[in-house]
Design a protein around this motif. Structure first.
Motif: not given
Length: 75
Positions: A57-67
């Motif tokens: 859901v976060e990655g739909i609008d902006a880059p998200a996640g680590m690793g």
């Protein structure tokens, strides 16, 4: 119930290089907070990763996640 969608034009960044890969996205009713993405290898085998639905859901609008698993919009 399990829902599967296969995408043939997804792009994955593997060790710094981007490459088109076949992906299969799955969601299960009995695991409401998880999403599974599987990547098809050259030998036709599927390698699966399970991650939080919130990351998708976060990655739909902006880059998200680590690793190892990072999601970003496709513009």
């Amino acid at each position: 119930m399990t829902t599967n969608t296969i995408h043939h034009e997804q792009v994955a960044a593997l060790q710094g290089a981007t490459e088109a890969v076949h992906t299969r996205w799955s969601y299960r009713d009995d695991e409401p907070f998880a999403v599974t993405v599987a990547f098809c290898t050259e030998r036709g085998q599927w390698i699966e990763w399970v991650f939080a639905r919130d990351l998708l859901v976060e990655g739909i609008d902006a880059p998200a996640g680590m690793g190892d698993v990072q999601i970003r919009p496709d513009h």
